[in-house]
Structure formats: structure tokens, C-alpha cells
Design a protein around this motif. Sequence first.
Motif, mmCIF file in Angstrom:
data_model
loop_
_atom_site.group_PDB
_atom_site.id
_atom_site.type_symbol
_atom_site.label_atom_id
_atom_site.label_comp_id
_atom_site.label_asym_id
_atom_site.label_seq_id
_atom_site.Cartn_x
_atom_site.Cartn_y
_atom_site.Cartn_z
ATOM 1 N N PRO A 46 0.678 -1.156 0.090
ATOM 2 C CA PRO A 46 -0.112 0.112 -0.035
ATOM 3 C C PRO A 46 0.665 1.340 -0.022
ATOM 4 O O PRO A 46 0.351 2.267 -0.043
ATOM 5 N N VAL A 47 2.338 1.157 -0.106
ATOM 6 C CA VAL A 47 2.859 2.342 0.279
ATOM 7 C C VAL A 47 2.751 3.302 -0.861
ATOM 8 O O VAL A 47 2.609 4.668 -0.567
ATOM 9 N N LEU A 48 2.905 2.908 -1.890
ATOM 10 C CA LEU A 48 2.987 4.224 -3.012
ATOM 11 C C LEU A 48 1.603 4.768 -3.231
ATOM 12 O O LEU A 48 1.201 5.912 -3.550
ATOM 13 N N GLU A 49 0.542 3.829 -3.032
ATOM 14 C CA GLU A 49 -0.901 4.752 -3.087
ATOM 15 C C GLU A 49 -1.039 5.599 -2.104
ATOM 16 O O GLU A 49 -1.611 6.464 -2.245
ATOM 17 N N ALA A 50 -0.720 4.967 -0.809
ATOM 18 C CA ALA A 50 -1.108 6.015 0.162
ATOM 19 C C ALA A 50 -0.158 7.120 0.249
ATOM 20 O O ALA A 50 -0.622 8.255 0.904
ATOM 21 N N SER A 51 0.968 7.085 -0.328
ATOM 22 C CA SER A 51 1.808 8.231 -0.829
ATOM 23 C C SER A 51 1.263 9.233 -1.985
ATOM 24 O O SER A 51 2.043 10.074 -2.293
ATOM 25 N N ASP A 52 0.538 8.548 -2.977
ATOM 26 C CA ASP A 52 -0.025 9.255 -3.977
ATOM 27 C C ASP A 52 1.534 9.397 -4.967
ATOM 28 O O ASP A 52 1.584 10.571 -5.347
ATOM 29 N N VAL A 53 2.021 8.415 -5.005
ATOM 30 C CA VAL A 53 3.509 8.406 -5.961
ATOM 31 C C VAL A 53 3.542 7.278 -7.028
ATOM 32 O O VAL A 53 3.175 6.344 -6.440
ATOM 33 N N PRO A 54 3.668 7.680 -8.170
ATOM 34 C CA PRO A 54 3.402 6.626 -9.251
ATOM 35 C C PRO A 54 4.626 5.695 -9.500
ATOM 36 O O PRO A 54 4.289 4.623 -10.062
ATOM 37 N N ILE A 55 5.884 6.034 -9.050
ATOM 38 C CA ILE A 55 6.987 5.251 -9.305
ATOM 39 C C ILE A 55 7.718 4.760 -8.124
ATOM 40 O O ILE A 55 7.945 5.723 -7.402
ATOM 41 N N GLY A 56 7.860 3.607 -7.742
ATOM 42 C CA GLY A 56 8.885 3.224 -6.829
ATOM 43 C C GLY A 56 10.051 2.651 -7.235
ATOM 44 O O GLY A 56 10.187 1.964 -8.090
ATOM 45 N N VAL A 57 11.239 3.430 -6.790
ATOM 46 C CA VAL A 57 12.548 3.269 -6.873
ATOM 47 C C VAL A 57 12.895 1.889 -5.948
ATOM 48 O O VAL A 57 13.164 2.302 -4.877
ATOM 49 N N VAL A 58 13.065 0.659 -6.551
ATOM 50 C CA VAL A 58 13.140 -0.328 -5.600
ATOM 51 C C VAL A 58 14.750 -0.625 -5.580
ATOM 52 O O VAL A 58 15.451 -0.737 -6.168
ATOM 53 N N THR A 59 15.078 -0.352 -4.011
ATOM 54 C CA THR A 59 16.549 -0.494 -3.821
ATOM 55 C C THR A 59 17.153 -2.035 -3.435
ATOM 56 O O THR A 59 18.073 -1.964 -3.329
ATOM 57 N N GLY A 60 15.988 -2.678 -3.130
ATOM 58 C CA GLY A 60 16.443 -4.222 -2.904
ATOM 59 C C GLY A 60 15.209 -4.736 -2.292
ATOM 60 O O GLY A 60 14.050 -4.375 -2.279
ATOM 61 N N ALA A 61 15.416 -6.224 -2.139
ATOM 62 C CA ALA A 61 14.279 -7.176 -1.518
ATOM 63 C C ALA A 61 14.687 -7.453 -0.220
ATOM 64 O O ALA A 61 16.136 -7.779 0.332
ATOM 65 N N LEU A 62 13.724 -7.352 0.774
ATOM 66 C CA LEU A 62 13.842 -8.118 2.098
ATOM 67 C C LEU A 62 14.480 -9.479 2.076
ATOM 68 O O LEU A 62 13.889 -10.234 1.115
ATOM 69 N N GLY A 63 15.110 -9.802 2.890
ATOM 70 C CA GLY A 63 15.703 -11.246 3.170
ATOM 71 C C GLY A 63 14.521 -12.087 3.916
ATOM 72 O O GLY A 63 13.813 -11.272 4.693
ATOM 73 N N GLN A 64 14.354 -13.268 3.877
ATOM 74 C CA GLN A 64 13.424 -14.150 4.352
ATOM 75 C C GLN A 64 13.965 -15.275 5.101
ATOM 76 O O GLN A 64 14.940 -15.932 4.594
ATOM 77 N N ARG B 38 12.564 11.201 -12.977
ATOM 78 C CA ARG B 38 12.943 12.548 -12.889
ATOM 79 C C ARG B 38 12.698 13.339 -14.198
ATOM 80 O O ARG B 38 12.096 14.338 -14.483
ATOM 81 N N ARG B 39 13.604 12.688 -15.417
ATOM 82 C CA ARG B 39 13.347 13.047 -16.680
ATOM 83 C C ARG B 39 11.929 13.173 -17.169
ATOM 84 O O ARG B 39 11.765 14.005 -17.849
ATOM 85 N N LEU B 40 11.491 12.213 -16.846
ATOM 86 C CA LEU B 40 9.832 12.120 -17.408
ATOM 87 C C LEU B 40 8.844 12.743 -16.397
ATOM 88 O O LEU B 40 7.547 12.652 -16.434
ATOM 89 N N ASP B 41 9.129 13.601 -15.517
ATOM 90 C CA ASP B 41 8.427 14.585 -14.450
ATOM 91 C C ASP B 41 7.511 13.570 -13.778
ATOM 92 O O ASP B 41 6.458 14.144 -13.539
ATOM 93 N N LEU B 42 8.114 12.336 -13.401
ATOM 94 C CA LEU B 42 7.123 11.460 -12.523
ATOM 95 C C LEU B 42 7.659 11.386 -11.078
ATOM 96 O O LEU B 42 8.860 10.959 -10.870
ATOM 97 N N PRO B 43 6.698 11.681 -10.229
ATOM 98 C CA PRO B 43 7.103 11.552 -8.696
ATOM 99 C C PRO B 43 7.531 10.271 -8.577
ATOM 100 O O PRO B 43 6.793 9.190 -8.808
ATOM 101 N N GLU B 44 8.514 10.174 -7.687
ATOM 102 C CA GLU B 44 9.164 8.776 -7.296
ATOM 103 C C GLU B 44 9.733 8.798 -5.745
ATOM 104 O O GLU B 44 9.932 9.848 -5.175
ATOM 105 N N MET B 45 9.840 7.691 -5.338
ATOM 106 C CA MET B 45 10.289 7.362 -3.967
ATOM 107 C C MET B 45 10.854 6.030 -3.950
ATOM 108 O O MET B 45 10.580 5.071 -4.656
#
Length: 419
Positions: A203-221, A351-358
Motif C-alpha cells: 500500500p505504500v505508493l498509493e498511500a503516498s500518491d506516488v506513481p513510481i517506486g524506485v526499488v533499492t532491494g528486496a527483504l531477506g526471508q 525525474r526526466r519524465l517528471d514522474l514523482p518517485e520514492m
Amino acid sequence: MLTQHDATLAGLRIDGARLWDSLMRLAAIGATPKGGVCRLALTGQDRLGRDFFVAQARAAGCEVRVDAVGNLFARRAGSNDGLPPVMTGSHIDTQPTGGRFDGNYGVLAGLEVLRALNDAGVQTERPLEVAVWTNEEGSRFVPVMMGSGAFVGEFALDHVLGQRDRDGISVRQALAAIGYAGSEAVGGRPVAAYFEAHIEQGPVLEASDVPIGVVTGALGQRWYDVVVTGMEAHAGPTPMAMRRDAMLVSAELVGMVNRIAMERQPHGRATVGCMEVHPNSRNVIPGRIAMTVDLRSDTDAALSGMDRAFREGAAQLAARTGLSIQIEQVVYFPPQPFDARMVASVRAASRRLDLPEMDVISGAGHDAVYLARVAPAAMIFVPCKDGISHNEIEDARPEHLEAGCNVLLQVMLEAANLP
């Protein structure tokens, strides 16, 4: 044909309507009454989904190859075709009550990138490939992420082909039955870079109203099978103080597991997803509980700390109550950071495409987690409605899917022309 030097990166766009149409056409294969998809790996529905992808890829001018575990690779030639390819992809197998976008989006976004480059007449130096990985979901066969795991050498081919479903059908038999037992070697070849577009499944991106998530990695399990053993007794005559109630101790264990994650925010996760009660009778005190425990975190040190806290807490609980608590670890995926340069490329393209990201971290496993072991890799997340996935009501907005695909176009084009 134009070259990279004749076209600006920022000027290229995918066809969002065409991407959506492709997604809806694939979603019709195995469609469920509630609007979802049931297309289990290596079934007849999976064959139809694969046939659809192959036909669309060939129509886009791609050569399609199939390896011995059934992974598909649609290749668009580069001007220097001997170079290792820039690859993207995901999976098209689903959960029994799956959605229209999990995995499917990554595959068809990759195909749409190739179509957009064809439309613009852009020739990349490196070849581009779109992969469809076999049995990512693990709904029919184990292990999960089977095709990508085999590709990077995590699973031996004979081991994978010998795995059987609940009806005793092996992967080898199922591949032959649907006509996708390929002749290509599994893995063992270089990949210049790997990108995967995916719905966030949270739910994080929708709750933040941000269209692009820049994924830095994946949780270990770390996954565990846990058995708590007490003693069955009649629910009426047995006084509370004289009971050896496996359910009561299990409930305390569940609370402890939850606290372990809550004390390690923001990236600690803990879930008890399955529980079997024996003898499972209304008026019998449970004598045995079997349960699963799933622990996740972003660093190996944090995950090891959770493991330690879980085992020590369980030992103290067993000593205090006198009941046996057996713990067996059955899965370990180390945390997987993605390549810093590829992650930066995703961020810069947004950012080049003017798309908010987090920046976000993936709590789920993806094929990119395995590919990151053999190639520089990164992921692009887009929001999904209410964060819901692995559910027939899974949904995503067309404009978000288009935005993520445009970012994918940018990063693949950049990587395909890097020295």
C-alpha cells in the motif's frame, strides 16, 4: 533505422493504450468470475498464455527461444548483437485466485518497450530480451521462482524437472504436455543488465500518491516450520492449572513473533500464516499445533537478530511452560540489494519524465532477486489499488502502468547503449 544518437531519451514514449489492451487480452486467458485470473504454471491455461506471448513477440520481430525449464526469451537484435543482452521480464503464471497484473505487467511492459522502439525506428547497440520465467508463483510446483532460480544456478536442472505437483505430475511431464520443453541450455550466459517492472503488491505508493517506486532491494526471508507439543485432554474435567495446552502456548508464540517484527521497524516483518490443530475437536484441549513462521528484514544482520530473538524466546517459553517447541528453518533468502547504478538510472529516468518517485524496498520475492546474483539489476514499482495482490480484485490504474513502462523504456535504452 535511427540510432541512439538520433533520438533523445526523454522524447520516446510507449503506447499506453496498446499496453493496456495486451494486459486485458492476456487476462482473458484463465479469467475467473470475480475478475481475476487462474493460470497455474504449466497447465493448459499457461500454454495458452505462453502462446499469446510468443505470437505477440514474433509479430514485433523478435526471435523466441525456450530453455529446458520452459523459460521464454524474446530477443530483439542489437547493432552489436554479440554483446550480452539487456533483459527485462517477469512471469505469467498466477495464484489460483490471482490478479491481472502480478507478473503479467512486467512481461507485457517489456514487450511494449520493444514495440515502442520499433515504432520509433531506434536501434540499440546491445540486444534486448524479454523473459517469461517459469513457475514464479510456486502455486503448483516448488520451489517458487523456479525458472529464474534455475537460470542463475540456484537449482539443478534435474532437480527442478523432477519436482511433482499434488497429482504426481512432474515438471518434466508438464512441460512436454504443453509443448514448452525447450532445447536451449538453462542460464550460463552473461546478462548486461536486468530490469523488472511490477505492481508494488503493497500500500505504500498509493498511500503516498506516488506513481513510481524506485526499488533499492528486496527483504531477506527466513521461513520456519514450528511444532508445539502438549497433551490432549477433556475440555470439561481438566482444571485450567493442570492443562498442557498447545494452543495457549502457540498463541503466546504468535504474539512474540509479532513483537519481534514490531521492535524492528520499518523493515521488520513477521507472519504466522498457517496453523494446524490436533486433534481439532471442540471439546478437546489441543495436544499439538503445527504452524509456519515467516521472518523478513532488509539486512542480514537484522534478519539474523530476528532469528536469534525468535529461537531464544521460544526456548524460554518452552522452559517456562514445560511444553516442547520444535523449530526447523525451511527457507532462507538473503537480503538482496539491487545494483546502485541501475537503481540510480531508474530514479533519474523518473525525474526526466517528471514522474514523482520514492525509494521503496520489496517485501516480496521476485525473479529480479535471483537475476541480481548474475547481473546488475533493479526494479520499478507502480501502485496497485489498496495494496492488494494475490487476489482476484487486484487492480492498477492504466496511467500508472503506462508511467512505469515509460521508465522501463528509458532505463533499458540507456543500459543497451552503455559502453
